[in-house]
Design a protein around this motif. Structure first.
Motif, PDB file in Angstrom:
ATOM      1  N   VAL A   1       0.806  -1.218   0.000  1.00 30.01           N
ATOM      2  CA  VAL A   1       0.000   0.000   0.000  1.00 30.01           C
ATOM      3  C   VAL A   1       0.837   1.264   0.000  1.00 30.01           C
ATOM      4  O   VAL A   1       0.576   2.208  -0.745  1.00 30.01           O
ATOM      5  N   VAL A   2       1.823   1.284   0.888  1.00 32.15           N
ATOM      6  CA  VAL A   2       2.597   2.522   1.085  1.00 32.15           C
ATOM      7  C   VAL A   2       3.618   2.704  -0.044  1.00 32.15           C
ATOM      8  O   VAL A   2       4.563   1.910  -0.173  1.00 32.15           O
ATOM      9  N   GLY A   3       3.411   3.720  -0.836  1.00 28.49           N
ATOM     10  CA  GLY A   3       4.341   4.015  -1.925  1.00 28.49           C
ATOM     11  C   GLY A   3       4.772   5.459  -1.913  1.00 28.49           C
ATOM     12  O   GLY A   3       5.310   5.971  -2.892  1.00 28.49           O
ATOM     13  N   TRP A   4       4.505   6.150  -0.833  1.00 22.20           N
ATOM     14  CA  TRP A   4       4.847   7.578  -0.772  1.00 22.20           C
ATOM     15  C   TRP A   4       6.107   7.820   0.029  1.00 22.20           C
ATOM     16  O   TRP A   4       6.612   6.969   0.713  1.00 22.20           O
TER      17      TRP A   4
END
Length: 306
Positions: free
Chosen positions: A303-306
């Motif tokens: 989910v986390v791609g930032w």
């Protein structure tokens, strides 16, 4: 002469009556000064009667064993059931054991106090820290590996895991399932808390296991008799190192949890799942939606791609 003898007998009887009345007054006076006394409506401590009481209430064998053990431990340390001793016992439990064990002991003593009619003390449950993940349930990769190994090396372990993972039954319910029930595709069972529910045998499960079941019970011991819950658990634990599966996930409830997680992947109806598992509270069913810490980490990484 006869009159004198009769008079003496009457005098002796009167002395006995006076003595009994005196002792009764002393006993009543002593009782009035005691804050809490032990009253056993049943004979003595009546552990056997307590067992029968739990059986009649539909408690599982594991539950009965745990409750009885807790009561026996109390009476080994304290001869009398009163508020003072119960308070000491509760404090000792909380100082020595983890909250889960404390609450099991408390539940057992509470059930026993209800059975004997003792109402002068109330326990306070220990607070359990709820985890946001579940790491003691088998995952799909482990399950498939186990099934593959068990089919060739231990058909009983294979059968146990297939039935629990395919129906979601508790181990106490599993050992009571009869082979004849497969014919109708379902079983009406009395589960935890003496609640009745219907469990279903999927067509695929019936096809897989029908030629491997016992004559009377789906799961039978080596003598062709009914297995115990403890026997099932022991068999799974012993198979863990042979199958190459972590020991901590090789317990009956692990496969019940597996059933719930796999069910929710295909059908997100948590109310239906609660009915199938025999839960009266949907919050209990929600526990089965928890991921392992590894699964949580994997999803976070996706989910986390930032």
């Amino acid at each position: 002469m006869q009159e004198e003898l009769l008079l003496k007998i009457i005098q002796n009887q009167q002395e006995i009556i006076d003595l009994l009345q005196s002792e009764l007054k002393i006993s009543n006076a002593a009782s009035s000064n005691v804050e809490s006394i032990t009253i056993f409506p049943k004979s003595d401590k009546d552990i056997e009667g307590f067992k029968t009481h739990l059986i009649n209430k539909g408690r599982s064998k594991n539950c009965i064993d745990t409750y009885v053990k807790g009561v026996e431990l109390f009476f080994r340390q304290y001869a009398t059931l009163n508020s003072e001793n119960l308070s000491k016992y509760e404090q000792e439990l909380k100082n020595k054991w983890k909250p889960k064990t404390v609450n099991l002991r408390i539940c057992g003593m509470t059930a026993y106090m209800e059975y004997v009619g003792f109402k002068d003390y109330q326990f306070h449950r220990a607070k359990e820290q709820k985890r946001t993940f579940c790491d003691n349930a088998i995952n799909k990769e482990q399950y498939e590996h186990l099934i593959s190994w068990a089919k060739d090396n231990s058909q009983k372990v294979w059968l146990i895991t297939k039935v629990i993972a395919g129906t979601g039954v508790r181990v106490s319910e599993l050992v009571n399932l009869k082979t004849a029930m497969l014919e109708q595709g379902y079983a009406d069972i009395i589960g935890k808390g003496n609640k009745q529910r219907r469990i279903y045998f999927p067509d695929r499960l019936i096809k897989d296991i029908k030629n491997y079941c016992g004559k009377t019970y789906i799961i039978e011991n080596r003598f062709g008799g009914q297995m115990t819950s403890r026997g099932v658990s022991s068999l799974l634990i012993k198979a863990a190192p042979k199958a190459g599966v972590p020991k901590e996930v090789m317990h009956p409830h692990s496969f019940r949890h597996f059933f719930a997680k796999e069910f929710l992947k295909q059908n997100n109806d948590i109310t239906l799942l609660g009915d199938l598992l025999g839960h009266s509270d949907i919050s209990t069913t929600a526990i089965y939606t928890r991921l392992t810490s590894e699964e949580q980490a994997q999803q976070i990484n996706e989910v986390v791609g930032w």
